[in-house]
Enzyme design. Structure first.
Site, PDB file in Angstrom:
ATOM      1  NE  ARG A 172      97.406  20.476  20.721  1.00 42.26           N
ATOM      2  CZ  ARG A 172      96.478  20.137  19.832  1.00 42.26           C
ATOM      3  NH1 ARG A 172      95.676  21.064  19.331  1.00 42.26           N
ATOM      4  NH2 ARG A 172      96.336  18.884  19.452  1.00 42.26           N
ATOM      5  CE1 TYR A 175      95.538  20.861  12.570  1.00 38.67           C
ATOM      6  CE2 TYR A 175      93.821  19.892  13.932  1.00 38.67           C
ATOM      7  CZ  TYR A 175      94.573  19.894  12.771  1.00 38.67           C
ATOM      8  OH  TYR A 175      94.347  18.934  11.807  1.00 38.67           O
ATOM      9  CD  GLU A 177      88.431  28.612  18.710  1.00 38.97           C
ATOM     10  OE1 GLU A 177      87.886  29.275  17.811  1.00 38.97           O
ATOM     11  OE2 GLU A 177      87.798  28.137  19.666  1.00 38.97           O
ATOM     12  N   GLY A 178      91.582  27.556  14.357  1.00 31.89           N
ATOM     13  CA  GLY A 178      91.908  27.850  12.966  1.00 31.89           C
ATOM     14  C   GLY A 178      91.044  27.052  12.010  1.00 31.89           C
ATOM     15  NE  ARG A 216      99.902  13.054  14.319  1.00 29.87           N
ATOM     16  CZ  ARG A 216      99.379  13.143  13.103  1.00 29.87           C
ATOM     17  NH1 ARG A 216      98.096  13.391  12.957  1.00 29.87           N
ATOM     18  NH2 ARG A 216     100.141  12.962  12.039  1.00 29.87           N
ATOM     19  CB  VAL A 217      99.780   8.427  21.439  1.00 29.36           C
ATOM     20  CG1 VAL A 217      99.903   9.350  22.620  1.00 29.36           C
ATOM     21  CG2 VAL A 217      98.396   8.514  20.822  1.00 29.36           C
ATOM     22  CG  PHE A 221     101.783   3.645  20.631  1.00 30.10           C
ATOM     23  CD1 PHE A 221     102.545   4.157  21.665  1.00 30.10           C
ATOM     24  CD2 PHE A 221     100.407   3.569  20.795  1.00 30.10           C
ATOM     25  CE1 PHE A 221     101.960   4.596  22.844  1.00 30.10           C
ATOM     26  CE2 PHE A 221      99.804   3.993  21.970  1.00 30.10           C
ATOM     27  CZ  PHE A 221     100.579   4.508  22.994  1.00 30.10           C
ATOM     28  N   GLY A 237      96.336   6.183  29.760  1.00 29.95           N
ATOM     29  CA  GLY A 237      95.836   5.705  28.475  1.00 29.95           C
ATOM     30  C   GLY A 237      94.335   5.554  28.404  1.00 29.95           C
ATOM     31  NE  ARG A 241      93.373  11.138  21.013  1.00 29.81           N
ATOM     32  CZ  ARG A 241      93.122  11.691  22.192  1.00 29.81           C
ATOM     33  NH1 ARG A 241      91.944  11.495  22.763  1.00 29.81           N
ATOM     34  NH2 ARG A 241      94.038  12.422  22.803  1.00 29.81           N
TER      35      ARG A 241
END
Length: 350
Positions: A172, A175, A177-178, A216-217, A221, A237, A241
């Site tokens: 995962r 992303y 590390e890139g 994505r959450v 939603f 939850g 963020r």
């Protein structure tokens, strides 16, 4: 043009940013059909329409069908179908490069980690090399808060010079590390070749143009509310963020490209700090007349493919010092996003 989208563009070009630097220039935008890319592109075309700036836009993408027809038909926009992991060959002058091509969906990161890390490393190298060859006036790499990783215990904010932990042996991390490797490339090109490279680390960004099917959450939603369904939460939850509305983020991106002195800046609306549960509660409250509820359905073993970070808020103090100020609260921004979706209808099919 969708009313919400048009209002956003007008608000962005109304900012006190040095737009005149773009007059008569050619701007290459990779990932031009993505949420950020299309906003960046249409800011430039609106500058042309309103102020006759004569900006030429090279819109690089992998699927031309994803670009709105009205944009494809514009004379000031050249559509180039190309994968940024392949060497770029642009014959004409390029004055600014905006590298926005990167998978953002957790589903893609989970199922295609190789392609994800390639876009952020090889793609960045190819665009940096092009910018250096063209002696570009500016280069902007759109990075992510994920470069910071998991914060130390009790650490609330990430500043541009503080970092947490990223496990490079977790797929995962393709992303994060890139993005980290790409940032290093930017500072190397700045150091060795004097390239005016800038790095923008975005917090969670949302708004018109985002897919409500990307996993994505916030997308889940939005899909629930748009379809008049209860919001189903797959965890307690508690993760924190910060959510930044796309118009605020794009104004920050152009301010960094055109008006900043340093190389790296965070873009995150600290006032948009919410837990996932609080976000769900805000979303069901946008249209109280729909009577939607928050429902918990937590699977055994938790969820897979999501970022493991639970804290770490981006501090935007450095960007605010050069004039950036976000305009939209979380509730206002998501309401605008839903208004956009309502106008468009269910145009974003899975």
């Amino acid at each position: 043009m969708n009313r919400v989208f048009k209002e956003d563009l007008e608000a962005i070009i109304g900012e006190d940013i040095s737009w005149k630097k773009l007059k008569g220039r050619t701007v290459l935008i990779t990932g031009a059909s993505g949420m950020i890319g299309i906003y960046m592109l249409q800011v430039l075309t609106m500058l042309n329409d309103k102020y006759d700036y004569n900006i030429r836009v090279i819109a690089m993408l992998r699927n031309a069908a994803k670009m709105p027809k009205k944009v494809r038909e514009r004379e000031d926009v050249e559509i180039v179908v190309h994968d940024v992991t392949q060497i770029l060959d642009i014959p004409e002058d390029v004055h600014y490069v905006i590298h926005a091509a990167s998978p953002a969906s957790p589903l893609i990161m989970q199922n295609h980690p190789v392609e994800t890390i390639a876009a952020n490393t090889i793609g960045t190298f190819n665009t940096l090399r092009l910018a250096e060859e063209k002696k570009a006036e500016g280069y902007l790499f759109i990075s992510s808060r994920e470069v910071y990783g998991q914060p130390e215990e009790g650490q609330e904010f990430f500043y541009e010079n503080t970092y947490g932990f990223v496990d490079q042996l977790n797929p995962r991390s393709c992303y994060s590390e890139g993005k980290k490797a790409a940032e290093t490339m930017c500072v190397c090109y700045h150091e060795e070749y004097g390239l005016n490279a800038k790095i923008a680390r975005l917090a969670h960004t949302y708004g018109p143009g985002m897919s409500i099917y990307d996993g994505r959450v916030q997308a889940d939603f939005l899909k629930n509310v748009f379809n008049k369904e209860d919001i189903v939460l797959k965890s307690e939850g508690t993760a924190i963020r910060t959510y930044t509305y796309i118009a605020d983020a794009v104004a920050g991106l152009y301010r960094i490209l055109l008006d900043s002195e340093d190389i790296v800046y965070n873009i995150g609306n600290e006032d948009g700090k919410v837990s996932i549960r609080e976000l769900a509660e805000i979303m069901v409250d946008i249209y109280p007349e729909r009577g939607l509820k928050l429902v918990f359905d937590i699977p055994e073993g938790g969820t897979k493919g999501t970022a493991p970070y639970t804290l770490g808020i981006l501090s935007s103090r450095k960007l605010r010092e050069i004039g950036w100020s976000p305009k939209y609260s979380v509730k206002e921004g998501f309401k605008r996003t839903l208004e956009y979706l309502e106008i468009e209808g269910d145009a974003d099919h899975e």
